[in-house]
Scaffold this active site. Structure first.
Site, PDB file in Angstrom:
ATOM      1  N   HIS A   1      25.487  49.518  49.613  1.00 45.65           N
ATOM      2  CA  HIS A   1      25.435  48.725  48.387  1.00 45.65           C
ATOM      3  C   HIS A   1      24.510  47.537  48.645  1.00 45.65           C
ATOM      4  CE1 HIS A   1      27.495  46.910  44.750  1.00 45.65           C
ATOM      5  NE2 HIS A   1      27.069  45.799  45.330  1.00 45.65           N
TER       6      HIS A   1
ATOM      7  N   HIS B   1      21.765  44.449  47.251  1.00 49.33           N
ATOM      8  CA  HIS B   1      21.221  43.604  46.185  1.00 49.33           C
ATOM      9  C   HIS B   1      19.779  43.284  46.538  1.00 49.33           C
ATOM     10  CE1 HIS B   1      24.793  42.474  43.666  1.00 49.33           C
ATOM     11  NE2 HIS B   1      25.357  43.164  44.653  1.00 49.33           N
TER      12      HIS B   1
ATOM     13  N   ARG C   1      30.000  47.538  36.161  1.00 56.63           N
ATOM     14  CA  ARG C   1      30.973  46.683  36.845  1.00 56.63           C
ATOM     15  C   ARG C   1      30.252  45.477  37.480  1.00 56.63           C
ATOM     16  NH1 ARG C   1      31.498  44.414  41.575  1.00 56.63           N
ATOM     17  NH2 ARG C   1      30.765  46.298  42.589  1.00 56.63           N
ATOM     18  N   ASP C   2      29.425  45.728  38.477  1.00 61.71           N
ATOM     19  CA  ASP C   2      28.758  44.643  39.193  1.00 61.71           C
ATOM     20  C   ASP C   2      27.832  43.863  38.251  1.00 61.71           C
ATOM     21  OD1 ASP C   2      28.055  43.080  41.337  1.00 61.71           O
ATOM     22  OD2 ASP C   2      27.487  44.724  42.642  1.00 61.71           O
TER      23      ASP C   2
ATOM     24  N   CYS D   1      26.263  37.624  42.135  1.00 58.42           N
ATOM     25  CA  CYS D   1      27.504  37.242  42.791  1.00 58.42           C
ATOM     26  C   CYS D   1      27.742  35.779  42.473  1.00 58.42           C
ATOM     27  CB  CYS D   1      27.405  37.452  44.301  1.00 58.42           C
ATOM     28  SG  CYS D   1      28.781  36.704  45.200  1.00 58.42           S
TER      29      CYS D   1
ATOM     30  N   ASN E   1      21.760  43.962  41.549  1.00 63.08           N
ATOM     31  CA  ASN E   1      21.748  45.115  42.436  1.00 63.08           C
ATOM     32  C   ASN E   1      20.336  45.678  42.485  1.00 63.08           C
ATOM     33  OD1 ASN E   1      24.621  45.196  40.948  1.00 63.08           O
ATOM     34  ND2 ASN E   1      24.792  46.033  43.003  1.00 63.08           N
TER      35      ASN E   1
HETATM   36 ZN    ZN Z   1      27.333  43.913  44.480  1.00 63.20          ZN
END
Ligand code: ZN
Length: 317
Positions: free
Chosen positions: A211, A213, A15-16, A244, A253
């Site tokens: 979460h 990065h 996803r990310d 992002c 990440n």
């Molecule tokens: Zn993220």
């Protein structure tokens, strides 16, 4: 959390990692990635985002990804939703968990989902009501994720009290759990430890996910700081994919492979067999030829005589 593990790691690369890419990652490759990781013992995967195709071309196969992930024994399957429409599409799939994202920074939220924070939280209330509207949907957990909780590229510093206030709102509106995200990689260990200590005090008994990065190289240091504050759930992505769109220079990440190495070497069981996990990197490499892949363990290998904390056969090296 799955029995027999100390820390729950969740793969968010699908996803990310994929959301910002302009090339479509083939559905079959996504399925293979999910399969290999599930077989390696990965307890949880966020497999897709239920965003409109106008926002990202990457998740036109969201339903298929969820269905495939649900077929993997023991895997906790999650999906991200940006709004109520996403929940309407996601809930009928039977996905185990929905992660709803609001940025603590008003400015970031406006850019990311084109809503004020208040509008986003009101929408979360509708998501919770929808989830509760059918007995078969009540099994799906909903997590209130707080993006830019440790800093914002537009606003700069973000106040802890704003994070705690948002967490409280989320829980009142029906969230089962919370996530604190350093979306743009601004956080440092002392700040992380203080934030997770405060959050644990404010929300006793509520599962809390970190979460991070690795934008400024402090990702794994921040993991250790969150561990010290009692956090036992971490997102990461294989080979450190991710970024992002509103964070210039953002790398991905934290690297899942290196996170597993860190946790297992600290004596914390993840249930994930590193050598098997590393096999999944080949799928990313084959399908994303121009993307940088990260990971110290993939590059240097495990130290000679390394003994993971997770027992055999799960962690068979
Ligand atoms: Zn993220």
């Amino acid at each position: 959390m799955r029995e027999g593990i100390d820390v729950q790691v969740c793969e968010v690369g699908l996803r990310d990692g994929l959301q910002g890419l302009h090339t479509f990652f083939p559905t079959e490759a996504k399925k293979q990635w999910i399969e290999i990781e599930a077989a390696a013992g990965m307890p949880a995967i966020e497999v897709c985002s239920f965003v409109p195709t106008s926002v990202s071309i990457q998740f036109t196969d969201a339903q298929e990804s969820v269905a495939h992930a649900l077929a993997q024994p023991g895997l906790h399957v999650m999906a991200l939703i940006p709004n109520l429409k996403g929940a309407e599409r996601a809930l009928p799939t039977g996905v185990h968990q929905l992660n709803y994202v609001t940025s603590v920074s008003e400015e970031h939220n406006l850019r990311n989902v084109r809503r004020t924070v208040e509008e986003s939280l009101t929408e979360f209330g509708r998501v919770a009501a929808l989830r509760n509207s059918k007995p078969e949907w009540k099994k799906t957990r909903i997590c209130g994720a707080m993006a830019t909780a440790l800093g914002c590229t537009i606003k700069g510093q973000v106040e802890t009290k704003d994070v705690l206030r948002m967490g409280e709102r989320y829980l009142k509106l029906g969230a089962d759990e919370l996530a604190i995200a350093d979306t743009v990689g601004y956080a440092s260990p002392r700040q992380v430890k203080a934030m997770f200590q405060e959050a644990a005090r404010a929300f006793p008994g509520v599962p809390l996910t970190a979460h991070f990065h690795d934008t400024r190289g402090l990702g794994l240091a921040n993991v250790v700081a969150a561990l010290e504050a009692g956090c036992r759930r971490f997102d990461a992505s294989l080979a450190g994919l991710g970024g992002c769109p509103f964070a210039p220079g953002a790398t991905g990440n934290i690297v899942m492979d290196d996170l597993i190495f860190l946790l297992e070497s600290m004596g914390l069981k993840t249930g994930v067999a590193l050598s098997k996990l590393l096999e999944a990197r080949a799928i990313i490499r084959a399908n994303l030829k121009d993307e940088p892949l990260y990971g110290a363990i993939a590059k240097a290998g495990l130290p000679k005589g390394f003994r993971p904390a997770s027992p055999l056969p799960l962690a068979a090296e």
